[in-house]
Motif scaffolding. Structure first.
Motif, PDB file in Angstrom:
ATOM      1  N   ASP A   1       0.834  -1.205   0.000  1.00 28.90           N
ATOM      2  CA  ASP A   1       0.000   0.000   0.000  1.00 28.90           C
ATOM      3  C   ASP A   1       0.865   1.249   0.000  1.00 28.90           C
ATOM      4  O   ASP A   1       0.448   2.302  -0.493  1.00 28.90           O
ATOM      5  CB  ASP A   1      -0.904   0.026   1.245  1.00 28.90           C
ATOM      6  N   GLY A   2       2.053   1.138   0.586  1.00 37.11           N
ATOM      7  CA  GLY A   2       2.940   2.286   0.644  1.00 37.11           C
ATOM      8  C   GLY A   2       4.389   1.855   0.685  1.00 37.11           C
ATOM      9  O   GLY A   2       4.724   0.767   1.174  1.00 37.11           O
ATOM     10  N   LEU A   3       5.247   2.697   0.138  1.00 41.76           N
ATOM     11  CA  LEU A   3       6.677   2.419   0.093  1.00 41.76           C
ATOM     12  C   LEU A   3       7.431   3.718   0.318  1.00 41.76           C
ATOM     13  O   LEU A   3       7.085   4.748  -0.268  1.00 41.76           O
ATOM     14  CB  LEU A   3       7.051   1.821  -1.268  1.00 41.76           C
ATOM     15  N   ALA A   4       8.434   3.660   1.188  1.00 51.39           N
ATOM     16  CA  ALA A   4       9.247   4.843   1.476  1.00 51.39           C
ATOM     17  C   ALA A   4      10.717   4.445   1.490  1.00 51.39           C
ATOM     18  O   ALA A   4      11.079   3.412   2.065  1.00 51.39           O
ATOM     19  CB  ALA A   4       8.859   5.453   2.814  1.00 51.39           C
ATOM     20  N   LEU A   5      11.555   5.235   0.851  1.00 49.87           N
ATOM     21  CA  LEU A   5      12.995   5.019   0.869  1.00 49.87           C
ATOM     22  C   LEU A   5      13.687   6.319   1.234  1.00 49.87           C
ATOM     23  O   LEU A   5      13.303   7.389   0.746  1.00 49.87           O
ATOM     24  CB  LEU A   5      13.518   4.560  -0.499  1.00 49.87           C
TER      25      LEU A   5
END
Length: 243
Positions: free
Chosen positions: A191-195
Protein backbone atom coordinates in the motif's frame (compact mmCIF):
# COMPACT_ATOMS: atom_id res chain seq x y z
CA UNK A 1 22.33 -26.27 -52.53
CA UNK A 2 24.73 -23.46 -51.67
CA UNK A 3 27.03 -22.28 -54.38
CA UNK A 4 30.75 -21.92 -53.72
CA UNK A 5 30.41 -18.15 -53.79
CA UNK A 6 27.66 -18.29 -51.15
CA UNK A 7 29.79 -20.59 -49.00
CA UNK A 8 32.74 -18.26 -49.32
CA UNK A 9 30.60 -15.27 -48.38
CA UNK A 10 29.29 -17.16 -45.36
CA UNK A 11 32.82 -18.01 -44.33
CA UNK A 12 33.80 -14.38 -44.73
CA UNK A 13 30.90 -13.32 -42.52
CA UNK A 14 31.95 -15.90 -39.94
CA UNK A 15 35.51 -14.63 -40.00
CA UNK A 16 34.27 -11.07 -39.66
CA UNK A 17 32.10 -12.08 -36.72
CA UNK A 18 35.03 -13.77 -35.00
CA UNK A 19 37.02 -10.55 -35.24
CA UNK A 20 34.22 -8.36 -33.93
CA UNK A 21 34.76 -7.13 -30.35
CA UNK A 22 32.25 -8.70 -27.97
CA UNK A 23 31.17 -5.25 -26.77
CA UNK A 24 30.08 -4.45 -30.34
CA UNK A 25 28.05 -7.68 -30.57
CA UNK A 26 26.26 -6.93 -27.30
CA UNK A 27 25.61 -3.34 -28.36
CA UNK A 28 24.18 -4.49 -31.70
CA UNK A 29 21.72 -6.81 -29.91
CA UNK A 30 20.62 -3.98 -27.64
CA UNK A 31 20.20 -1.61 -30.56
CA UNK A 32 18.25 -4.19 -32.58
CA UNK A 33 15.90 -4.71 -29.62
CA UNK A 34 15.65 -0.94 -29.15
CA UNK A 35 16.77 -1.31 -25.56
CA UNK A 36 18.54 1.45 -23.68
CA UNK A 37 22.02 0.72 -22.34
CA UNK A 38 22.81 3.72 -20.19
CA UNK A 39 25.35 3.43 -17.41
CA UNK A 40 22.72 2.53 -14.82
CA UNK A 41 20.83 -0.02 -16.99
CA UNK A 42 21.03 -3.77 -16.61
CA UNK A 43 21.96 -5.56 -19.86
CA UNK A 44 22.23 -9.15 -18.62
CA UNK A 45 19.55 -10.43 -21.02
CA UNK A 46 21.72 -9.46 -23.99
CA UNK A 47 24.93 -11.19 -22.89
CA UNK A 48 25.42 -14.74 -24.15
CA UNK A 49 27.22 -17.53 -22.28
CA UNK A 50 30.99 -17.11 -22.35
CA UNK A 51 30.88 -13.47 -23.41
CA UNK A 52 31.70 -12.03 -19.99
CA UNK A 53 35.15 -13.65 -20.15
CA UNK A 54 35.72 -12.12 -23.60
CA UNK A 55 34.44 -8.76 -22.37
CA UNK A 56 36.89 -8.93 -19.46
CA UNK A 57 39.76 -9.46 -21.90
CA UNK A 58 38.57 -6.55 -24.04
CA UNK A 59 38.26 -4.16 -21.10
CA UNK A 60 41.72 -5.20 -19.88
CA UNK A 61 43.28 -4.31 -23.24
CA UNK A 62 41.56 -0.92 -23.33
CA UNK A 63 42.41 -0.21 -19.70
CA UNK A 64 46.05 -0.91 -20.47
CA UNK A 65 45.75 1.67 -23.23
CA UNK A 66 44.42 4.20 -20.70
CA UNK A 67 47.41 3.57 -18.43
CA UNK A 68 49.77 3.98 -21.36
CA UNK A 69 48.06 7.26 -22.31
CA UNK A 70 48.66 8.40 -18.73
CA UNK A 71 52.37 7.85 -19.48
CA UNK A 72 52.72 4.96 -17.03
CA UNK A 73 55.37 2.39 -17.86
CA UNK A 74 53.17 -0.68 -17.68
CA UNK A 75 56.00 -2.89 -18.94
CA UNK A 76 58.47 -2.13 -16.16
CA UNK A 77 56.55 -0.55 -13.27
CA UNK A 78 56.01 -3.32 -10.71
CA UNK A 79 53.24 -1.33 -9.02
CA UNK A 80 51.04 -1.32 -12.12
CA UNK A 81 51.91 -4.80 -13.32
CA UNK A 82 48.55 -6.49 -14.00
CA UNK A 83 46.65 -3.36 -12.90
CA UNK A 84 44.67 -3.29 -16.15
CA UNK A 85 43.40 -6.82 -15.46
CA UNK A 86 42.55 -6.05 -11.86
CA UNK A 87 40.63 -2.91 -12.82
CA UNK A 88 38.71 -4.78 -15.54
CA UNK A 89 37.73 -7.49 -13.05
CA UNK A 90 36.76 -4.87 -10.47
CA UNK A 91 34.43 -3.07 -12.90
CA UNK A 92 32.80 -6.14 -14.48
CA UNK A 93 32.65 -8.56 -11.55
CA UNK A 94 32.35 -6.26 -8.55
CA UNK A 95 31.49 -2.55 -8.52
CA UNK A 96 29.45 -2.57 -11.76
CA UNK A 97 28.23 -6.16 -11.59
CA UNK A 98 24.65 -4.90 -11.35
CA UNK A 99 24.82 -4.10 -15.08
CA UNK A 100 25.84 -7.60 -16.15
CA UNK A 101 24.07 -10.12 -13.89
CA UNK A 102 20.36 -10.95 -13.66
CA UNK A 103 18.39 -9.76 -10.63
CA UNK A 104 18.72 -11.81 -7.45
CA UNK A 105 16.21 -14.60 -7.05
CA UNK A 106 13.53 -13.79 -4.51
CA UNK A 107 11.44 -16.21 -2.49
CA UNK A 108 8.03 -14.60 -2.13
CA UNK A 109 5.44 -15.60 0.44
CA UNK A 110 1.77 -14.65 0.65
CA UNK A 111 0.75 -12.29 3.44
CA UNK A 112 -1.08 -15.10 5.24
CA UNK A 113 -1.64 -13.13 8.46
CA UNK A 114 -2.83 -10.03 6.56
CA UNK A 115 -0.14 -7.88 8.16
CA UNK A 116 -0.77 -4.18 7.72
CA UNK A 117 1.67 -2.53 10.10
CA UNK A 118 4.63 -0.35 9.19
CA UNK A 119 7.86 -2.28 8.61
CA UNK A 120 11.26 -0.61 8.29
CA UNK A 121 14.42 -2.30 6.99
CA UNK A 122 17.77 -0.59 7.50
CA UNK A 123 20.25 0.81 7.61
CA UNK A 124 21.43 -1.09 4.54
CA UNK A 125 24.95 -0.19 3.45
CA UNK A 126 24.98 0.90 -0.18
CA UNK A 127 28.02 1.09 -2.43
CA UNK A 128 27.92 2.60 -5.87
CA UNK A 129 29.89 4.97 -8.10
CA UNK A 130 28.90 8.27 -9.61
CA UNK A 131 28.41 8.05 -13.36
CA UNK A 132 30.12 11.42 -13.84
CA UNK A 133 33.56 10.55 -12.46
CA UNK A 134 33.35 6.85 -11.46
CA UNK A 135 34.15 7.89 -7.88
CA UNK A 136 32.62 5.88 -5.00
CA UNK A 137 29.26 6.62 -3.42
CA UNK A 138 29.03 5.06 0.04
CA UNK A 139 26.04 5.41 2.31
CA UNK A 140 23.03 4.03 4.15
CA UNK A 141 19.53 3.19 3.01
CA UNK A 142 16.27 2.76 4.91
CA UNK A 143 13.18 1.13 3.39
CA UNK A 144 9.67 1.46 4.80
CA UNK A 145 6.90 -0.92 3.72
CA UNK A 146 3.19 -0.65 4.47
CA UNK A 147 1.85 -4.07 3.40
CA UNK A 148 -1.67 -5.14 2.61
CA UNK A 149 -3.31 -8.55 2.41
CA UNK A 150 -2.16 -8.97 -1.19
CA UNK A 151 1.44 -7.87 -0.60
CA UNK A 152 4.17 -10.39 -1.37
CA UNK A 153 6.40 -10.88 1.66
CA UNK A 154 10.12 -11.27 0.93
CA UNK A 155 12.98 -12.04 3.31
CA UNK A 156 14.71 -9.10 4.97
CA UNK A 157 18.05 -9.97 3.37
CA UNK A 158 16.45 -9.72 -0.08
CA UNK A 159 15.98 -5.97 0.30
CA UNK A 160 19.74 -5.70 0.73
CA UNK A 161 20.27 -7.95 -2.32
CA UNK A 162 17.99 -5.81 -4.46
CA UNK A 163 19.75 -2.65 -3.27
CA UNK A 164 23.14 -4.16 -4.07
CA UNK A 165 21.97 -5.10 -7.57
CA UNK A 166 20.63 -1.63 -8.38
CA UNK A 167 23.50 0.28 -6.76
CA UNK A 168 26.15 -1.91 -8.42
CA UNK A 169 26.17 0.33 -11.51
CA UNK A 170 27.39 3.83 -12.32
CA UNK A 171 24.61 5.91 -10.79
CA UNK A 172 23.46 9.29 -9.68
CA UNK A 173 21.80 9.01 -6.30
CA UNK A 174 18.50 10.58 -7.31
CA UNK A 175 17.94 8.04 -10.09
CA UNK A 176 19.25 5.08 -8.09
CA UNK A 177 16.68 5.51 -5.31
CA UNK A 178 13.85 5.76 -7.84
CA UNK A 179 15.07 2.64 -9.67
CA UNK A 180 15.14 0.70 -6.41
CA UNK A 181 11.71 1.98 -5.38
CA UNK A 182 10.25 0.89 -8.71
CA UNK A 183 11.77 -2.57 -8.31
CA UNK A 184 10.52 -3.09 -4.73
CA UNK A 185 7.08 -1.75 -5.69
CA UNK A 186 6.90 -4.27 -8.54
CA UNK A 187 8.04 -7.20 -6.38
CA UNK A 188 5.92 -6.56 -3.27
CA UNK A 189 2.90 -4.45 -4.34
CA UNK A 190 2.48 -2.72 -0.95
CA UNK A 191 0.00 0.00 0.00
CA UNK A 192 2.94 2.29 0.64
CA UNK A 193 6.68 2.42 0.09
CA UNK A 194 9.25 4.84 1.48
CA UNK A 195 12.99 5.02 0.87
CA UNK A 196 15.57 7.33 2.39
CA UNK A 197 19.21 7.27 1.32
CA UNK A 198 22.09 9.17 2.88
CA UNK A 199 25.44 8.91 1.16
CA UNK A 200 28.88 10.42 0.87
CA UNK A 201 30.06 11.21 -2.66
CA UNK A 202 33.78 10.89 -3.26
CA UNK A 203 33.46 13.05 -6.37
CA UNK A 204 33.09 15.87 -3.82
CA UNK A 205 35.44 14.54 -1.14
CA UNK A 206 38.31 13.20 -3.26
CA UNK A 207 38.28 15.78 -6.08
CA UNK A 208 36.57 19.04 -6.96
CA UNK A 209 35.71 21.07 -3.85
CA UNK A 210 37.25 18.31 -1.64
CA UNK A 211 34.51 18.73 0.94
CA UNK A 212 34.89 15.81 3.35
CA UNK A 213 31.78 16.18 5.52
CA UNK A 214 28.98 16.79 3.03
CA UNK A 215 26.39 14.10 2.43
CA UNK A 216 23.41 13.85 0.15
CA UNK A 217 20.04 12.75 1.54
CA UNK A 218 17.06 12.04 -0.65
CA UNK A 219 13.79 10.16 -0.33
CA UNK A 220 11.07 8.54 -2.38
CA UNK A 221 7.52 8.22 -1.03
CA UNK A 222 4.84 6.11 -2.70
CA UNK A 223 1.21 5.30 -1.94
CA UNK A 224 0.01 5.95 1.61
CA UNK A 225 3.38 7.43 2.61
CA UNK A 226 2.72 10.16 0.07
CA UNK A 227 -0.93 10.67 1.03
CA UNK A 228 -0.76 10.34 4.84
CA UNK A 229 1.50 12.92 6.52
CA UNK A 230 1.16 11.17 9.91
CA UNK A 231 2.48 7.89 8.50
CA UNK A 232 5.28 9.74 6.75
CA UNK A 233 6.24 11.46 10.01
CA UNK A 234 6.14 8.13 11.86
CA UNK A 235 8.49 6.55 9.34
CA UNK A 236 10.96 9.45 9.42
CA UNK A 237 10.85 9.65 13.22
CA UNK A 238 11.84 5.99 13.52
CA UNK A 239 15.00 6.42 11.47
CA UNK A 240 18.02 6.51 13.79
CA UNK A 241 19.60 9.89 14.23
CA UNK A 242 23.29 10.38 14.88
CA UNK A 243 23.98 11.98 18.23
Amino acid sequence: MLKKADTAQGADRGDDDEGTPVSVKIRERLTAARKRFNANDNIADFIEPGEMAALLDEVEIKMKGVLESLVIDVEHDHNTDNTARRVAKMYLNEVFAGRYVPPPKLTEFPNAEHLNELMIVGPITVRSACSHHFCPIIGKLWIGIMPNEHTNVIGLSKYARLAEWVMGRPQIQEEAVVQLADLIQEKTQPDGLALVMEAEHFCMAWRGVKEMDSKMINSVMRGVFLKDPNLRREFLSLLPRKG
